[in-house]
Design a protein around this motif. Structure first.
Motif, PDB file in Angstrom:
ATOM      1  N   ILE A 276       0.839  -1.200   0.000  1.00 28.64           N
ATOM      2  CA  ILE A 276       0.000   0.000   0.000  1.00 28.64           C
ATOM      3  C   ILE A 276       0.872   1.247   0.000  1.00 28.64           C
ATOM      4  N   ALA A 277       1.934   1.252   0.825  1.00 27.97           N
ATOM      5  CA  ALA A 277       2.825   2.420   0.879  1.00 27.97           C
ATOM      6  C   ALA A 277       3.483   2.663  -0.470  1.00 27.97           C
ATOM      7  N   ALA A 278       3.945   1.591  -1.134  1.00 34.06           N
ATOM      8  CA  ALA A 278       4.575   1.744  -2.448  1.00 34.06           C
ATOM      9  C   ALA A 278       3.566   2.224  -3.477  1.00 34.06           C
ATOM     10  N   LEU A 279       2.332   1.753  -3.355  1.00 33.87           N
ATOM     11  CA  LEU A 279       1.284   2.142  -4.292  1.00 33.87           C
ATOM     12  C   LEU A 279       0.998   3.634  -4.208  1.00 33.87           C
ATOM     13  N   LEU A 280       0.958   4.168  -2.980  1.00 28.25           N
ATOM     14  CA  LEU A 280       0.621   5.582  -2.788  1.00 28.25           C
ATOM     15  C   LEU A 280       1.807   6.495  -3.090  1.00 28.25           C
ATOM     16  N   ALA A 281       3.039   5.963  -2.935  1.00 29.97           N
ATOM     17  CA  ALA A 281       4.221   6.811  -3.114  1.00 29.97           C
ATOM     18  C   ALA A 281       4.826   6.732  -4.500  1.00 29.97           C
ATOM     19  N   ALA A 282       4.325   5.832  -5.341  1.00 28.05           N
ATOM     20  CA  ALA A 282       4.926   5.638  -6.668  1.00 28.05           C
ATOM     21  C   ALA A 282       4.762   6.885  -7.522  1.00 28.05           C
ATOM     22  N   PRO A 283       5.767   7.193  -8.394  1.00 31.20           N
ATOM     23  CA  PRO A 283       5.608   8.323  -9.317  1.00 31.20           C
ATOM     24  C   PRO A 283       4.378   8.136 -10.182  1.00 31.20           C
ATOM     25  N   GLY A 284       3.588   9.191 -10.299  1.00 29.17           N
ATOM     26  CA  GLY A 284       2.362   9.099 -11.081  1.00 29.17           C
ATOM     27  C   GLY A 284       1.294   8.259 -10.417  1.00 29.17           C
ATOM     28  N   ALA A 285       1.373   8.103  -9.071  1.00 30.24           N
ATOM     29  CA  ALA A 285       0.407   7.274  -8.367  1.00 30.24           C
ATOM     30  C   ALA A 285      -1.003   7.805  -8.562  1.00 30.24           C
ATOM     31  N   VAL A 286      -1.949   6.871  -8.578  1.00 29.82           N
ATOM     32  CA  VAL A 286      -3.345   7.244  -8.753  1.00 29.82           C
ATOM     33  C   VAL A 286      -3.805   8.032  -7.535  1.00 29.82           C
ATOM     34  N   PRO A 287      -4.360   9.244  -7.713  1.00 27.29           N
ATOM     35  CA  PRO A 287      -4.852   9.986  -6.545  1.00 27.29           C
ATOM     36  C   PRO A 287      -6.073   9.298  -5.961  1.00 27.29           C
ATOM     37  N   VAL A 288      -6.122   9.209  -4.655  1.00 23.30           N
ATOM     38  CA  VAL A 288      -7.247   8.570  -3.986  1.00 23.30           C
ATOM     39  C   VAL A 288      -7.773   9.500  -2.909  1.00 23.30           C
ATOM     40  N   THR A 289      -9.054   9.364  -2.636  1.00 22.28           N
ATOM     41  CA  THR A 289      -9.668  10.166  -1.595  1.00 22.28           C
ATOM     42  C   THR A 289      -9.262   9.616  -0.231  1.00 22.28           C
ATOM     43  N   ALA A 290      -9.523  10.420   0.817  1.00 23.70           N
ATOM     44  CA  ALA A 290      -9.203   9.971   2.170  1.00 23.70           C
ATOM     45  C   ALA A 290      -9.989   8.713   2.523  1.00 23.70           C
ATOM     46  N   ARG A 291     -11.211   8.621   2.032  1.00 19.62           N
ATOM     47  CA  ARG A 291     -12.042   7.450   2.308  1.00 19.62           C
ATOM     48  C   ARG A 291     -11.448   6.204   1.668  1.00 19.62           C
ATOM     49  N   ILE A 292     -11.021   6.334   0.408  1.00 21.11           N
ATOM     50  CA  ILE A 292     -10.407   5.192  -0.268  1.00 21.11           C
ATOM     51  C   ILE A 292      -9.098   4.820   0.415  1.00 21.11           C
ATOM     52  N   ARG A 293      -8.324   5.811   0.847  1.00 21.86           N
ATOM     53  CA  ARG A 293      -7.058   5.528   1.527  1.00 21.86           C
ATOM     54  C   ARG A 293      -7.299   4.675   2.780  1.00 21.86           C
ATOM     55  N   ARG A 294      -8.366   5.005   3.527  1.00 24.34           N
ATOM     56  CA  ARG A 294      -8.674   4.234   4.730  1.00 24.34           C
ATOM     57  C   ARG A 294      -9.080   2.808   4.383  1.00 24.34           C
ATOM     58  N   ARG A 295      -9.714   2.638   3.240  1.00 20.62           N
ATOM     59  CA  ARG A 295     -10.251   1.330   2.878  1.00 20.62           C
ATOM     60  C   ARG A 295      -9.304   0.510   2.003  1.00 20.62           C
ATOM     61  N   LEU A 296      -8.159   1.085   1.645  1.00 15.45           N
ATOM     62  CA  LEU A 296      -7.250   0.359   0.757  1.00 15.45           C
ATOM     63  C   LEU A 296      -6.844  -1.014   1.299  1.00 15.45           C
ATOM     64  N   PRO A 297      -6.513  -1.155   2.595  1.00 14.89           N
ATOM     65  CA  PRO A 297      -6.154  -2.510   3.057  1.00 14.89           C
ATOM     66  C   PRO A 297      -7.241  -3.537   2.773  1.00 14.89           C
TER      67      PRO A 297
END
Length: 441
Positions: free
Chosen positions: A170-191
């Motif tokens: 999840i950390a690599a997914l959010l930090a990758a160059p050109g990562a897909v922007p996600v809302t705070a709600r999606i970020r909480r539910r990513l796991p």
């Protein structure tokens, strides 16, 4: 990467839950089973198949699938039947005609063919990937389906048999160059989203999940050998290079150097070692020289220099001889390798830098610019490489002697992109002078 033998992969494919259930249902239909207009047997027959074949639905992640309300109803028998049934129909294991379902006439023969098993499994895996991508579309306006490919790529590029914590994915997914922007709600539910997706892929045998961690540690995820095979097929189908270790040594130098930028750091090391192991140092030098001695080959030259630096201790006399070559690209390739080899005395380094330094710097900047102006801007901003342009800007006379064909283009780009206004202005002046010096007369 190395692939397991085809027979071993086919054996693993035939024993993964989804494939095994689909094949079992295809055999269960013999000689015929009545079906409704929707293509399903009646409910009593479905329950009989579930009971007789001990079918089980995919194991859900803790808390159930990531629905908006977080609730999970108890599973009726149909989910354990529906997915493998439709896979059996879609793959041609089962034939539907005139209200009847029956096994394909050649089912048993095809089910013993490793090549056919892998074709069926690959089709099933790709369908599961597409289904999982669709499940990640969770909110209007989000680009959820784009979350899965980088996850699979991260697992594919991990060292063989390594287990990656879900939190790291999840950390690599959010930090990758050109990562897909996600809302705070999606970020909480990513796991929960990713775990639900990975559970679906686990049914195909492509992913192994270790969720019972001592002390409640994070779930560990591993791509199985079968999963590596499946992801590689997807990469190849969309034009992404995915060479096998055993194939790398046979790749010609130009294509090999061009492919290195697509590798992960670990994959790059393995690829270079494999390529060098297939030839002598002298042959590697000869092949790389042939591949980089042409206009527009700056990225190849720098990749080639990085490869040759690993075997430079065996090439000292050949590299020193190339320094006096009448082919500028080859002479300066030798200079780059020797300067990075730690084989030279300080007086030799000073002599090479005095004669070859400006050309080498222009070539390096041109290689960065070949990736676009953003590539050059990143190069100039890097603490490790920023400042090298001073070797050409601080001595106009040395610059005048630099016969690199991209000198003017590089200086003009520096004039547009350099973060220091003074150096940007000097670059524009130097570009004007360099252009004037090249005009006839």
């Amino acid at each position: 990467m190395r692939l397991h033998p085809r027979t071993q992969l086919a054996f693993a494919a035939s024993h993964c839950p989804l494939y095994a259930n689909a094949l079992a249902l295809a055999r269960w239909t013999g000689p015929t089973v009545p079906v409704t207009a929707r293509g399903f047997p009646d409910t009593p027959l479905i329950r009989e198949a579930v009971r007789t074949l001990s079918l089980r639905p995919a194991a859900p992640p803790p808390g159930g699938p990531p629905g908006p309300d977080g609730d999970r109803a108890s599973d009726p028998p149909a989910p354990a039947f529906a997915l493998p049934w439709w896979e059996a129909v879609r793959l041609g294991m089962v034939e539907l005609a005139a209200g009847q379902a029956r096994p394909a006439p050649d089912l048993e023969e095809r089910a013993r063919d490793p090549r056919q098993i892998l074709l069926w499994w690959t089709d099933m895996f790709e369908a599961a990937v597409e289904g999982a991508r669709g499940d990640l579309t969770t909110e209007p306006g989000t680009t959820g389906p784009d979350l899965l490919p980088p996850v699979l790529r991260s697992l594919y590029e991990a060292p063989d048999r390594s287990r990656v914590p879900l939190t790291d994915l999840i950390a690599a997914l959010l930090a990758a160059p050109g990562a897909v922007p996600v809302t705070a709600r999606i970020r909480r539910r990513l796991p929960d989203l990713l775990l639900h997706m990975l559970c679906q892929l686990a049914e195909t045998g492509a992913v192994h999940l270790d969720r019972r961690r001592p002390g409640g540690g994070p779930c560990l995820v591993r791509l199985t050998p079968l999963g590596r095979y499946g992801v590689r097929q997807i990469l190849l189908s969309v034009g992404v290079p995915a060479p096998l270790v055993d194939d790398v040594g046979r790749v010609e130098a130009g294509a090999f150097l061009d492919s290195l930028q697509s590798f992960s750091p670990d994959g790059r090391i393995i690829a270079i070692d494999s390529w060098l192991a297939a030839r002598t140092p002298a042959r590697a030098l000869r092949e790389i020289c042939e591949a980089v001695d042409r206009p527009g080959a700056e990225p190849r030259r720098w990749e080639g220099a990085a490869v040759l630096e690993l075997t430079s201790s065996h090439l000292g006399p050949q590299l020193r001889a190339l320094l006096t070559c009448d082919r500028p690209a080859l002479a300066h390739l030798a200079a780059i390798v020797l300067l990075g080899s730690r084989m030279l005395r300080q007086d030799e380094i000073d002599r090479i830098m005095a004669g070859r330094g400006p050309w080498v710097v222009v070539d390096m900047l041109a290689a960065a610019l070949s990736a676009g102006e953003d590539g050059l801007a990143d190069f100039l901003a890097s603490p490790a490489t920023g400042g090298l342009e001073s070797l050409i800007l601080d001595d106009v006379d040395r610059l005048r002697r630099t016969d690199h064909p991209d000198t003017v283009q590089v200086l003009e780009a520096l004039g547009r992109l350099h973060p220091d206004p003074e150096r940007a202005a000097r670059s524009r002046t130097a570009a004007f002078l360099a252009r004037a010096l090249r005009r006839p007369g």
